[in-house]
Design a protein around this motif. Structure first.
Motif, PDB file in Angstrom:
ATOM      1  N   THR A 184      40.559  28.160  25.231  1.00 10.33           N
ATOM      2  CA  THR A 184      41.164  26.550  25.456  1.00 10.33           C
ATOM      3  C   THR A 184      39.610  25.972  26.945  1.00 10.33           C
ATOM      4  O   THR A 184      39.388  27.076  27.823  1.00 10.33           O
ATOM      5  N   SER A 185      40.021  24.818  26.842  1.00 10.32           N
ATOM      6  CA  SER A 185      38.534  24.059  27.410  1.00 10.32           C
ATOM      7  C   SER A 185      39.360  24.442  29.134  1.00 10.32           C
ATOM      8  O   SER A 185      38.376  24.068  30.096  1.00 10.32           O
ATOM      9  N   VAL A 186      40.939  24.498  29.516  1.00  7.23           N
ATOM     10  CA  VAL A 186      41.131  24.624  30.570  1.00  7.23           C
ATOM     11  C   VAL A 186      40.588  26.004  31.182  1.00  7.23           C
ATOM     12  O   VAL A 186      40.072  26.247  32.683  1.00  7.23           O
ATOM     13  N   LYS A 187      41.067  26.972  30.218  1.00  2.57           N
ATOM     14  CA  LYS A 187      40.340  28.014  30.724  1.00  2.57           C
ATOM     15  C   LYS A 187      38.818  28.638  30.626  1.00  2.57           C
ATOM     16  O   LYS A 187      38.231  29.309  31.407  1.00  2.57           O
ATOM     17  N   ILE A 188      38.558  28.124  30.375  1.00  2.00           N
ATOM     18  CA  ILE A 188      36.792  28.670  30.292  1.00  2.00           C
ATOM     19  C   ILE A 188      36.466  27.210  31.736  1.00  2.00           C
ATOM     20  O   ILE A 188      35.374  27.913  31.588  1.00  2.00           O
ATOM     21  N   LYS A 189      36.752  26.720  31.118  1.00  3.55           N
ATOM     22  CA  LYS A 189      36.756  25.906  33.066  1.00  3.55           C
ATOM     23  C   LYS A 189      37.465  26.651  34.246  1.00  3.55           C
ATOM     24  O   LYS A 189      35.958  26.331  35.139  1.00  3.55           O
ATOM     25  N   GLN A 190      37.829  27.243  33.941  1.00  2.74           N
ATOM     26  CA  GLN A 190      38.453  28.591  35.021  1.00  2.74           C
ATOM     27  C   GLN A 190      37.201  29.504  35.430  1.00  2.74           C
ATOM     28  O   GLN A 190      37.038  30.021  36.964  1.00  2.74           O
ATOM     29  N   MET A 191      36.588  29.619  34.701  1.00  5.03           N
ATOM     30  CA  MET A 191      34.937  30.739  34.920  1.00  5.03           C
ATOM     31  C   MET A 191      34.115  29.918  35.379  1.00  5.03           C
ATOM     32  O   MET A 191      33.275  30.206  35.382  1.00  5.03           O
ATOM     33  N   GLY A 207      28.274  39.450  32.299  1.00  6.54           N
ATOM     34  CA  GLY A 207      28.367  40.564  33.721  1.00  6.54           C
ATOM     35  C   GLY A 207      29.710  39.654  34.465  1.00  6.54           C
ATOM     36  O   GLY A 207      30.676  40.239  34.597  1.00  6.54           O
ATOM     37  N   THR A 208      29.632  39.102  34.366  1.00  7.86           N
ATOM     38  CA  THR A 208      30.289  38.062  35.417  1.00  7.86           C
ATOM     39  C   THR A 208      32.453  38.080  35.008  1.00  7.86           C
ATOM     40  O   THR A 208      33.302  38.126  35.143  1.00  7.86           O
ATOM     41  N   CYS A 209      31.532  36.635  33.826  1.00 10.89           N
ATOM     42  CA  CYS A 209      32.640  35.932  32.268  1.00 10.89           C
ATOM     43  C   CYS A 209      33.357  37.296  31.970  1.00 10.89           C
ATOM     44  O   CYS A 209      34.355  36.860  32.092  1.00 10.89           O
ATOM     45  N   ALA A 210      32.814  37.896  31.547  1.00 12.79           N
ATOM     46  CA  ALA A 210      33.288  39.083  30.701  1.00 12.79           C
ATOM     47  C   ALA A 210      33.622  40.178  31.116  1.00 12.79           C
ATOM     48  O   ALA A 210      34.968  40.744  30.527  1.00 12.79           O
ATOM     49  N   VAL A 262      44.462  42.713  41.876  1.00 12.14           N
ATOM     50  CA  VAL A 262      43.230  41.881  41.951  1.00 12.14           C
ATOM     51  C   VAL A 262      42.858  41.252  40.623  1.00 12.14           C
ATOM     52  O   VAL A 262      43.744  41.307  39.924  1.00 12.14           O
ATOM     53  N   MET A 263      42.898  39.812  41.119  1.00 10.99           N
ATOM     54  CA  MET A 263      43.590  38.355  40.114  1.00 10.99           C
ATOM     55  C   MET A 263      41.845  38.159  39.948  1.00 10.99           C
ATOM     56  O   MET A 263      41.558  37.760  41.072  1.00 10.99           O
ATOM     57  N   ARG A 264      41.515  37.488  38.438  1.00  7.13           N
ATOM     58  CA  ARG A 264      39.676  37.409  38.899  1.00  7.13           C
ATOM     59  C   ARG A 264      40.039  36.034  38.094  1.00  7.13           C
ATOM     60  O   ARG A 264      40.656  36.261  36.166  1.00  7.13           O
ATOM     61  N   ASN A 265      39.410  34.833  37.537  1.00  3.39           N
ATOM     62  CA  ASN A 265      38.941  33.944  36.721  1.00  3.39           C
ATOM     63  C   ASN A 265      38.147  33.792  35.766  1.00  3.39           C
ATOM     64  O   ASN A 265      37.165  33.996  35.458  1.00  3.39           O
ATOM     65  N   ASP A 266      38.446  35.258  35.128  1.00  4.87           N
ATOM     66  CA  ASP A 266      37.250  35.460  33.815  1.00  4.87           C
ATOM     67  C   ASP A 266      38.058  35.866  32.756  1.00  4.87           C
ATOM     68  O   ASP A 266      39.226  36.038  32.812  1.00  4.87           O
ATOM     69  N   PHE A 267      36.850  36.062  31.725  1.00  5.63           N
ATOM     70  CA  PHE A 267      37.823  36.622  30.282  1.00  5.63           C
ATOM     71  C   PHE A 267      37.908  37.881  30.269  1.00  5.63           C
ATOM     72  O   PHE A 267      38.699  38.185  29.715  1.00  5.63           O
TER      73      PHE A 267
END
Length: 362
Positions: free
Chosen positions: A145-152, A192-195, A270-275
């Motif tokens: 979704t656009s919201v989750k992609i924006k988080q990255m 690497g960083t997003c996926a 650990v929590m991170r806003n990535d895929f």
């Protein structure tokens, strides 16, 4: 002595001719398929079909199919051959719309013969077909979704700043840069960083392991072309020779990266806003579904989700429309069904209870 040698030579000669005849039949015996159907087609070549230049790495996939597309100007569709396998090329937009929407249930197969145990990285949303693809797509769609992609976005922004710094420093030194390689490194850092949730540092580290493995995975070579050809068009031989599209070293690397990252995050919270985090949350949801399957009140939910997969695997020889009617209208009122539906009820329940665990493990 000659009496024994000559029959031996004759035997080898006959065996060789027989082998060549079988090979010729295997690669050419299907080349009249589109002719019998009355579909316009290009004359195929042995071993290659209509994809010789693509198989020999003389052109890209996009350029190859663009060329084939223009070869059939004026035709809404045409027939091709991928090696010995017939394939349909669609040109008319309205016809494409029918295949991708109205009649999509009849054209879900991607044309890839996958062996997930030997080549696990090839089993993804771009190559899977049928119920496996549908389930994966249903699960992954909420993650894009656009919201989750924006988080990255901030992760991509960091990579963009690194790219900017690299280009500015190169400009100050008056150095020439290979733009293709620079953008490949930039894409690697983004992936690497997003996926994968790691800093690959491909832009600043020329010896980045992540970039090396990316090259081995995507750069075209004769060896990779042969592996892909065997896996796609000679799957039985590929299985016997233990040949995979993606090299074993590459598969081990990316598998270990994901496994180690997931284990570290779970261990340390650990929590991170990535895929990768979205996939971890998805896995937690699936585990919850599995746990809910043991609850009688959740039976309808679980059965409805997985019966398509059973039908596709031919574990159930039934009409999917009848099953859908059963789930939609008659779960709590079996008496309203005809005898066929009652029998179906018992078949579904008995088979699902036997197969449900195996499905969840897929």
């Amino acid at each position: 002595m000659e009496f024994f040698i000559e029959p031996l030579y004759i035997g080898f000669f006959v065996s060789g001719l027989s082998f060549l005849a079988v090979v010729h039949w295997y690669f050419n015996g299907n080349f009249n398929y589109w002719k019998k159907k009355g579909v316009p087609y290009l004359k195929p070549e042995p071993f290659f079909g209509n994809l010789r230049d693509l198989t020999l790495l003389r052109t890209s996939t996009a350029e190859m199919f663009q060329k084939l597309y223009h070869e059939f100007e004026g035709h809404p569709f045409a027939g091709l051959y991928q090696s010995r396998t017939p394939a349909l090329l669609l040109r008319d937009p309205e016809l494409i719309k029918i295949f991708l929407a109205k009649d999509f249930q009849h054209s879900q197969h991607r044309g890839f013969k996958l062996d997930e145990k030997r080549d696990p990285l090839t089993a993804n949303i771009f190559t899977l077909g049928g119920p496996r693809w549908r389930i994966l797509r249903t699960k992954l769609t909420p993650s894009f979704t656009s919201v989750k992609i924006k988080q990255m976005f901030h992760l991509m922004e960091e990579c963009s700043e690194t790219l900017q710094s690299f280009l500015l420093e190169s400009a100050k030194r008056g150095e020439e840069v290979e733009l293709k390689e620079v953008l490949a490194k930039f894409s690697t850092d983004i992936i690497g960083t997003c996926a994968f949730g790691i800093q690959s540092n491909s832009m600043t580290d020329p010896d980045s392991e992540f970039r090396k493995m990316g090259r081995k995975m995507f750069d075209p070579t004769i060896a990779s072309a042969l592996r892909k050809y065997m896996q796609l068009f000679l799957p039985t031989l590929a299985k016997i020779l233990n040949v995979s599209i993606i090299g074993k070293e590459v598969t081990r690397f990316f598998t270990s990266v994901v496994k180690e990252t997931v284990e570290y995050r779970e261990k340390h919270g650990v929590m991170r806003n990535d895929f990768l985090q979205l996939l971890m949350q998805l896995r937690t949801q699936i585990r919850s579904d599995v746990a809910a399957a043991g609850n009688k009140n959740e039976e309808r939910f679980v059965f409805h989700r997985w019966f398509h997969l059973l039908v596709d695997q031919k574990e159930l020889s039934i009409d999917p429309g009848l099953v859908q009617h059963f789930f939609d209208h008659s779960w709590h009122s079996i008496g309203s069904l005809k005898l066929q539906g009652v029998e179906l009820c018992f078949v579904v329940i008995e088979t699902l209870y036997q197969k449900i665990q195996a499905i969840f493990e897929i």
